[in-house]
Structure formats: structure tokens, C-alpha cells
Write an enzyme that holds these catalytic residues in place. Structure first.
Site, mmCIF file in Angstrom:
data_model
loop_
_atom_site.group_PDB
_atom_site.id
_atom_site.type_symbol
_atom_site.label_atom_id
_atom_site.label_comp_id
_atom_site.label_asym_id
_atom_site.label_seq_id
_atom_site.Cartn_x
_atom_site.Cartn_y
_atom_site.Cartn_z
ATOM 1 N N HIS A 206 0.891 -1.219 0.030
ATOM 2 C CA HIS A 206 -0.008 -0.190 0.049
ATOM 3 C C HIS A 206 0.880 1.210 -0.166
ATOM 4 O O HIS A 206 0.559 2.221 -0.532
ATOM 5 C CB HIS A 206 -0.864 0.015 1.135
ATOM 6 N N GLU A 207 1.685 1.321 0.835
ATOM 7 C CA GLU A 207 2.789 2.280 0.908
ATOM 8 C C GLU A 207 3.491 2.492 -0.403
ATOM 9 O O GLU A 207 3.860 3.769 -0.914
ATOM 10 C CB GLU A 207 3.877 2.365 2.190
#
Lengths: 362, 184
Positions: A206-207
């Protein structure tokens, strides 16, 4: 079809020299290794729908990412335009307040704005990591985290970001930096402890989504500039208590309404700053979730990770997060004041909605 | 005169546009090559790690010599294999062999408690993942390249300069699942 003589496992294709289940080597295998069918399969697998099924979907996602990158570029330019304006206006009104120094105020404003913009561009990530009390990950202690980040950098084809750990029980993570080549990913100790390997991978993915979409650059600049504006406005408001205008001789007729503007600016500047922060669209969280699934091909792990984050975020707020940096994190690190998380001023979309969308990708 | 200038401008624009498309194609092709190299790097790393693992576990696993030999054998076969298809088959077998070794490790509490073993296991698990993700990225890059080669207008430039389509890496069904190692 070939059946393993030892364990009876049926395997496809025929040419393999060894049982895939028990690892027994077949008698007739030696010469056959080279002859495998040269089929073409881009995203075929039967691992249970863990990938973004249709090619059409993928091209749609890709378009979204491209448009998100250009939107972020536009937002960054807007920010680079309005921030100096705001600072100059504050400098001017402060100069006016102390009586007739508006020109010096404007010059000081320009100087501060330029220097501060350069600092936030080149060192904004270090400022944010420092404020968040993030330390570089330890090669021995955090080797699983470092491995996971490396896996995701390979999956995304981006350079390996620097890895940081925040020593707290809270569950959260963020990424920052001015470009994928100068990116950092920070994860809390609580997250490493509470999530299993696959869930940790999903959060890191996600990051990496934020890194790829250049969300990190805009969010970093906003964090640095929101912090500065809030600080300056505070300083201005406090200075009123010690009375300005002392050196002003003979107030002209234009003076009185300039003062009102100055007061308004000092009060409204933080609101402008907040609006800048809000301009970070909440859809970018959905987009980063979609990237996470694209990279890991594992929506279940991401949904589980978000579920765990949802359960913990209310219990333990992240002490080192503040109003200037809250929009960076994967889930809102600040305690909610009993408000609905879908409320107007929230920097994050409601987690349950995110989980619902991630689950819909399976 | 005005017409000549107009034609010249059009020509310059077209040439600039072709250069742009050509450069994108070259960049994408280099990305595909780089992705391919990354797979090799990770495979090499796995080959390097396996002797270490076998060395550490072999004293504990006296009665599992057969499995250990299979792992070594599969590793040597994988290292000797040449060509894309042969390599991928041999690597698949190595993955399978490692999987059975890891399953056996679960039966030995001493081994599971050994710091070196857990470290090596994590390294191998991670390398397996990296191989899988490198292949995934390779396929994504190859798809991007092939799209550019087939989609108008970049297909014209591709034909003009002889850009070829890239092969996809075929993933065996058994290999999509990572080696599951529960470290908790």
C-alpha cells in the site's frame, strides 16, 4: 498427465522429471527437461482469484495511476503557488501590525517562503521522519521487514526505499520522500508484531502505491507547509498580546482596515492550510489499496491487515503523529472525537469502506 | 513559401513524435531486460543459500538424508539447466523440494528453535517471494511492451525499427503458492 509412482499425485504437464508434491525423481526424466510447451500465460493461475482478473481492469487501473500522478503534479504546483502567497501576505500583515513595516514584512515573507520551500523539498522527508520518531530499521532485528520491503520494491519495479521503524505499540505506517528514488517507508513496531508476514507485505505494498503515484511528494510538502503556517499564525496571534503598532505614528485612514485583514489572515491561515491538506483526495487511499492488491495479488491479506488496524486504531493513538502529519498515515493516527470517520474534515476514508472495496477485488 | 514552411513544420513535428515513440519503446524494452535480469539475480541467490541451509540442518536431520539429497540434486539440476523453459521447470522442482524440506523441519523442535535455521528459512522464503514478484513484474513489463508493439500508433514505429514481442514467463500452478513458514 503423469502420475507419481511414489505418492500418486497427478501432474501436468508431462515433461517434468520430478513429482511436484513429494519431490520424487522419475526414472525416465533425465533427457526430458528441455521439452516444455512454450505457452503464453500472462496472468493465468489457479491460486483462487488472487490477481486482478481481467486485462481490461488492469489497463483501467494503469490509467488511474497515470492520471493520479499528473493530478499530484498539478496539486504540487498549486501548493508551490499558494504557499508563498500566504506567507507573503502574513509577512505583510505582520509588518503592518507593528506599524508601517509592510515592505520589510513582504521581503521577509518572500525570503522565508523561498528558503522554506527549498528546505521542505530536499529535507521534508527527514523532518517528517524526525517528528514521527522513526529510526532506521535494524538489519538483524527487522530483517523480515527489510525483506518484505525489498520484495515489494521488486514487485513494483521501483528502487528500494529506505526502511524506518517507529517504536510504539500503535499500528500504523507511512511513506514519504520527493520521488520513488528518494523514498522512505516507516512502520510502527506494533504493526510488525501484530501482523503476519503477508499482512505486513500488504501494508508495505500500500505504501509503495503512494510512492509510485507521487502521493508522497505532495503529502510531504503539505505536511511541511501546514506545520509552518500553523506555527507562524500562532506566533502572530500571540504577538498581539504584547501589543503591536507601538511605533506607528499617526494612523492613516487606510490603517484600520489593513489591521482587520491582518487579524483575519492570522486566524484564517490555519484554515487555508487545512484546506490544502484536504485537497489530498481521499480517493488516493483507495488507489493505494488497489496498487497493494496489484503488487501482492493478495486482497485477503490486505483486508485482514486493515481489519486489524481498524480494531487497534481506537485503542492506541500514535503519540508522535500530529495534525500536520496525520494525512501521511495508512490509517488516521489521531484519536477520533466520537465523530463518524466519513465526516467532512477527515483526512482518511472510512476503513470499513476500504475493506469492503478490497474484498470486492477477490 | 508559406506552404513550404508549413510542410517543414509538419515534418519536424512528425519526426519529433517518432523520436518520442522510439524512445518510449527503447525504455520499455530496457525495463523488460532489467526485469529479466532481476529474476536471475534472485535465482542465483537461492542457489547460494541452499548449501548453507543443508549444512545447518543436516546434523539434526539424520534420518532425512534422502530429502536433503533431493534438494541438493534439484539445486544442481537448476543451476545446470539452460534455456528459459528448462530453467523454469528445474526451478519449479527446486521449489517443490524446498517445500518438502521445510515441511520436515516442522517435525524437529530443536531445528525450529535454532536461530540460524529460522534466519535461513526467512531468507529462503523471502527469496522465493522475490523470484515470484520478479517474474510478475517481468510479465507486467512484457505486457506493456507487447501492448506498445501492437497498439496504434506505436506499432508503426515498432515495425520501422524492428522491435520484437516479448515472451511471457509461464507460471506453474503449484508455484503460485509461496512456501508457508509460520514464524510465530
Amino acid at each position: 498427465m503423469k502420475t507419481c509412482p511414489k505418492c500418486g499425485y497427478d501432474q501436468n504437464p508431462d515433461e517434468i522429471p520430478m513429482c511436484k508434491l513429494c519431490g520424487d525423481v522419475f526414472e525416465s526424466a533425465a533427457g526430458e527437461v528441455g521439452a516444455s510447451n512454450p505457452g503464453v500465460a500472462a496472468f493465468t493461475s489457479d491460486s483462487g482469484g488472487a490477481e486482478l482478473a481481467k486485462p481490461g481492469d488492469i489497463s483501467l487501473e494503469k490509467r488511474d495511476f497515470a492520471s493520479e500522478i499528473s493530478a499530484n503534479r498539478g496539486r504540487t504546483l498549486t501548493l508551490m503557488f499558494f504557499f508563498p502567497l500566504l506567507i507573503v501576505a502574513m509577512g505583510w500583515s505582520a509588518g503592518e501590525w507593528f506599524g508601517g513595516y509592510s515592505l520589510y514584512g513582504i521581503i521577509a515573507g518572500v525570503g522565508i517562503a523561498v528558503i522554506y520551500m527549498l528546505v521542505s523539498w530536499f529535507a521534508g522527508d527527514k523532518m517528517i521522519l524526525g517528528v514521527s520518531k522513526a529510526r532506521p530499521a535494524d538489519k538483524v532485528r527487522d530483517f523480515i521487514l527489510i525483506n518484505v520491503v525489498e520484495e515489494m520494491s521488486i514487485a513494483s519495479g521501483m528502487p528500494m526505499p529506505k526502511v524506518y521503524v517507529i517504536e510504539t505499540k500503535a499500528l500504523n505506517a507511512f511513506a514519504t520522500g520527493r520521488s520513488p528514488a528518494h523514498a522512505s517507508v516507516a512502520v510502527t513496531r506494533g504493526l510488525i508484531k501484530k501482523l503476519n508476514r503477508e499482512e505486513l507485505q500488504a501494508v508495505v505494498a500500500h505504501e509503495m502505491g503512494h510512492v509510485r503515484n507521487f502521493d508522497i511528494r505532495y503529502a510531504m510538502l503539505v505536511a511541511a507547509m501546514v506545520g509552518a503556517i500553523v506555527l507562524l499564525a500562532d506566533a502572530m496571534r500571540r504577538s498581539w498580546w504584547w501589543g503591536g503598532r507601538s511605533r506607528r505614528t499617526g494612523s492613516g485612514s487606510s490603517g484600520s482596515y489593513l489591521i482587520i485583514i491582518a487579524i483575519l489572515l492570522a486566524i484564517l491561515a490555519p484554515v487555508f492550510a487545512k484546506l490544502l491538506q484536504m485537497a489530498i483526495s481521499r480517493t488516493r487511499e483507495y488507489l493505494a489499496d488497489a496498487t497493494a492488491v496489484e503488487l501482492t495479488r493478495n486482497p485477503v491479506a490486505l483486508a485482514n491487515a486493515l481489519e486489524k488496524l481498524d480494531n487497534h486504531v481506537e485503542e492506541i493513538p500514535l503519540p508522535s503523529a500530529n495534525r500536520a502529519t496525520q494525512h501521511l498515515f495508512i490509517v488516521n493516527p489521531l484519536r477520533k472525537f466520537g465523530a463518524k470517520s466519513g465526516a467532512l474534515m477527515s483526512t482518511h476514508p472510512p476503513l470499513q469502506e476500504r475493506i469492503r472495496r478490497v474484498k470486492a477485488m477477490t | 513559401m508559406a506552404f513550404t514552411i508549413f510542410m517543414l513544420v509538419v515534418l519536424v513535428v512528425i519526426i519529433a513524435w517518432i523520436i518520442g515513440l522510439y524512445n518510449t519503446l527503447v525504455k520499455t524494452r530496457n525495463q523488460v531486460k532489467n526485469a529479466w535480469a532481476q529474476i536471475d539475480v534472485q535465482l542465483k541467490r537461492r542457489h547460494d543459500l541452499i548449501p548453507n541451509l543443508v549444512e545447518v540442518v543436516k546434523d539434526y536431520m539424520e534420518y532425512e538424508q534422502e530429502t536433503l539429497e533431493k534438494v541438493i540434486q534439484a539445486r544442481n539440476m537448476a543451476m545446470a539447466a539452460e534455456g528459459v523453459n528448462a530453467t523454469s521447470e528445474a526451478e519449479n522442482l527446486l521449489t517443490g523440494a524446498l517445500k518438502s524440506l521445510f515441511a520436515l523441519v516442522e517435525n524437529y523442535p530443536d531445528l525450529k528453535a535454532n536461530q540460524n535455521v529460522t534466519q535461513l528459512q526467512e531468507e529462503l522464503t523471502s527469496t522465493e517471494n522475490k523470484i515470484a514478484f520478479a517474474r510478475q513484474y517481468y510479465n507486467d513489463s512484457a505486457m506493456r511492451m507487447n501492448n506498445k508493439i501492437e497498439i496504434f500508433p506505436s506499432n508503426m514505429v515498432a515495425v520501422m525499427f524492428g522491435f520484437g514481442k516479448e515472451d511471457y514467463f509461464e507460471v506453474a500452478a503449484s508455484e503460485k503458492e509461496n512456501v508457508k513458514v509460520d514464524l510465530r
